[in-house]
Design a protein around this motif. Structure first.
Motif, PDB file in Angstrom:
ATOM      1  N   VAL A 155       0.843  -1.208   0.000  1.00 39.65           N
ATOM      2  CA  VAL A 155       0.000   0.000   0.000  1.00 39.65           C
ATOM      3  C   VAL A 155       0.873   1.252   0.000  1.00 39.65           C
ATOM      4  N   VAL A 156       1.917   1.264   0.813  1.00 41.17           N
ATOM      5  CA  VAL A 156       2.817   2.426   0.855  1.00 41.17           C
ATOM      6  C   VAL A 156       3.487   2.618  -0.500  1.00 41.17           C
ATOM      7  N   ALA A 157       3.916   1.530  -1.128  1.00 39.72           N
ATOM      8  CA  ALA A 157       4.559   1.642  -2.444  1.00 39.72           C
ATOM      9  C   ALA A 157       3.583   2.168  -3.493  1.00 39.72           C
ATOM     10  N   VAL A 158       2.343   1.713  -3.462  1.00 44.97           N
ATOM     11  CA  VAL A 158       1.348   2.192  -4.425  1.00 44.97           C
ATOM     12  C   VAL A 158       1.046   3.674  -4.180  1.00 44.97           C
ATOM     13  N   LEU A 159       0.903   4.065  -2.918  1.00 49.88           N
ATOM     14  CA  LEU A 159       0.574   5.452  -2.612  1.00 49.88           C
ATOM     15  C   LEU A 159       1.721   6.416  -2.920  1.00 49.88           C
ATOM     16  N   THR A 160       2.960   5.925  -2.867  1.00 55.18           N
ATOM     17  CA  THR A 160       4.103   6.794  -3.129  1.00 55.18           C
ATOM     18  C   THR A 160       4.682   6.593  -4.524  1.00 55.18           C
ATOM     19  N   ALA A 161       3.987   5.877  -5.376  1.00 54.92           N
ATOM     20  CA  ALA A 161       4.509   5.565  -6.707  1.00 54.92           C
ATOM     21  C   ALA A 161       4.733   6.803  -7.558  1.00 54.92           C
ATOM     22  N   ARG A 162       4.035   7.869  -7.310  1.00 57.86           N
ATOM     23  CA  ARG A 162       4.185   9.082  -8.121  1.00 57.86           C
ATOM     24  C   ARG A 162       5.297   9.998  -7.603  1.00 57.86           C
ATOM     25  N   LEU A 163       5.886   9.642  -6.488  1.00 61.87           N
ATOM     26  CA  LEU A 163       6.977  10.437  -5.941  1.00 61.87           C
ATOM     27  C   LEU A 163       8.289  10.035  -6.602  1.00 61.87           C
ATOM     28  N   PRO A 164       9.303  10.870  -6.508  1.00 61.22           N
ATOM     29  CA  PRO A 164      10.616  10.465  -7.025  1.00 61.22           C
ATOM     30  C   PRO A 164      11.068   9.162  -6.356  1.00 61.22           C
ATOM     31  N   THR A 165      11.865   8.399  -7.059  1.00 62.86           N
ATOM     32  CA  THR A 165      12.263   7.076  -6.599  1.00 62.86           C
ATOM     33  C   THR A 165      12.932   7.121  -5.232  1.00 62.86           C
ATOM     34  N   THR A 166      13.782   8.092  -4.998  1.00 56.47           N
ATOM     35  CA  THR A 166      14.467   8.163  -3.701  1.00 56.47           C
ATOM     36  C   THR A 166      13.487   8.458  -2.576  1.00 56.47           C
ATOM     37  N   THR A 167      12.518   9.306  -2.839  1.00 61.67           N
ATOM     38  CA  THR A 167      11.513   9.610  -1.824  1.00 61.67           C
ATOM     39  C   THR A 167      10.658   8.378  -1.544  1.00 61.67           C
ATOM     40  N   MET A 168      10.255   7.692  -2.603  1.00 60.61           N
ATOM     41  CA  MET A 168       9.463   6.480  -2.424  1.00 60.61           C
ATOM     42  C   MET A 168      10.251   5.462  -1.599  1.00 60.61           C
ATOM     43  N   GLY A 169      11.527   5.277  -1.927  1.00 57.80           N
ATOM     44  CA  GLY A 169      12.354   4.340  -1.176  1.00 57.80           C
ATOM     45  C   GLY A 169      12.474   4.728   0.284  1.00 57.80           C
ATOM     46  N   ALA A 170      12.637   6.006   0.554  1.00 59.45           N
ATOM     47  CA  ALA A 170      12.747   6.471   1.936  1.00 59.45           C
ATOM     48  C   ALA A 170      11.456   6.227   2.706  1.00 59.45           C
ATOM     49  N   VAL A 171      10.323   6.470   2.059  1.00 54.22           N
ATOM     50  CA  VAL A 171       9.040   6.256   2.733  1.00 54.22           C
ATOM     51  C   VAL A 171       8.816   4.762   2.994  1.00 54.22           C
ATOM     52  N   VAL A 172       9.147   3.910   2.024  1.00 56.01           N
ATOM     53  CA  VAL A 172       8.989   2.472   2.213  1.00 56.01           C
ATOM     54  C   VAL A 172       9.902   1.977   3.332  1.00 56.01           C
ATOM     55  N   LEU A 173      11.153   2.452   3.358  1.00 53.65           N
ATOM     56  CA  LEU A 173      12.061   2.056   4.438  1.00 53.65           C
ATOM     57  C   LEU A 173      11.600   2.601   5.788  1.00 53.65           C
ATOM     58  N   GLY A 174      11.056   3.809   5.793  1.00 51.48           N
ATOM     59  CA  GLY A 174      10.505   4.354   7.033  1.00 51.48           C
ATOM     60  C   GLY A 174       9.337   3.536   7.534  1.00 51.48           C
ATOM     61  N   SER A 175       8.486   3.085   6.618  1.00 51.99           N
ATOM     62  CA  SER A 175       7.358   2.242   7.029  1.00 51.99           C
ATOM     63  C   SER A 175       7.860   0.901   7.549  1.00 51.99           C
ATOM     64  N   TRP A 176       8.962   0.404   6.985  1.00 50.29           N
ATOM     65  CA  TRP A 176       9.561  -0.838   7.469  1.00 50.29           C
ATOM     66  C   TRP A 176      10.030  -0.670   8.910  1.00 50.29           C
ATOM     67  N   LEU A 177      10.643   0.463   9.219  1.00 46.06           N
ATOM     68  CA  LEU A 177      11.096   0.718  10.586  1.00 46.06           C
ATOM     69  C   LEU A 177       9.914   0.782  11.548  1.00 46.06           C
TER      70      LEU A 177
END
Length: 170
Positions: free
Chosen positions: A73-95
């Motif tokens: 869900v986080v990846a789908v919701l952040t798919a329109r963001l730049p790749t680095t931002t999406m990666g940071a948000v996904v890693l933040g959700s992992w934490l």
């Protein structure tokens, strides 16, 4: 004399709807797997360990289902963001999920209403099953590794392919 336009950073190409479909397919498959697997886990837990086995199996299957679904869900919701931002948000959700998992395990440590062996078995099956399902969906997805731009589609376009000029000595 007019001033030359200032160079701008390249715009981020927002992924199209087709770019999000592998994630959406993975989510859909995960929901179906949970809807089919939860009753099976509950019955198996009930038969093998009574009501404690049932609760252990359901909790053990629900945790990986919820956590892996949150990632999708986080990846789908952040798919329109730049790749680095999406990666940071996904890693933040992992934490955040790691902290929540620690809190859930700590809360369940002394509980007696569930079977710990059933919990561990269902948790392991859930994690391996969801990761295998995600890998299967992504392997079956036909996706380009690169996004062809209009310039790369036309071999006669400037800057595409080797430059062959007669006036340049080898």
């Amino acid at each position: 004399m007019t001033a030359a336009p200032e160079p701008t950073a390249p715009e981020h190409d927002a992924p199209s709807r087709e770019d999000r479909t592998p994630l959406q397919r993975t989510m859909r498959a995960g929901v179906w797997a949970f809807l089919l697997g939860a009753p099976l886990a509950a019955v198996a837990g009930l038969l093998l360990g009574g009501s404690g086995g049932m609760w252990g199996a359901l909790i053990g299957l629900a945790i990986p289902a919820a956590f892996l679904s949150v990632t999708i869900v986080v990846a789908v919701l952040t798919a329109r963001l730049p790749t680095t931002t999406m990666g940071a948000v996904v890693l933040g959700s992992w934490l955040v999920k790691l902290v929540v998992f620690g809190a859930v395990v700590a809360a369940l440590r002394d509980a007696t209403f569930y079977s710990k062996p059933a919990f561990v078995a269902a948790f392991a099956v859930g994690v391996v099953g969801y990761l295998a399902l995600e890998a299967l969906v992504l392997v079956r997805t036909r996706e380009l590794y690169v996004s062809p731009s209009p310039a790369t589609r036309d071999p006669a376009a400037p800057g595409v392919g080797p430059v062959l000029r007669d006036d340049v000595a080898p």
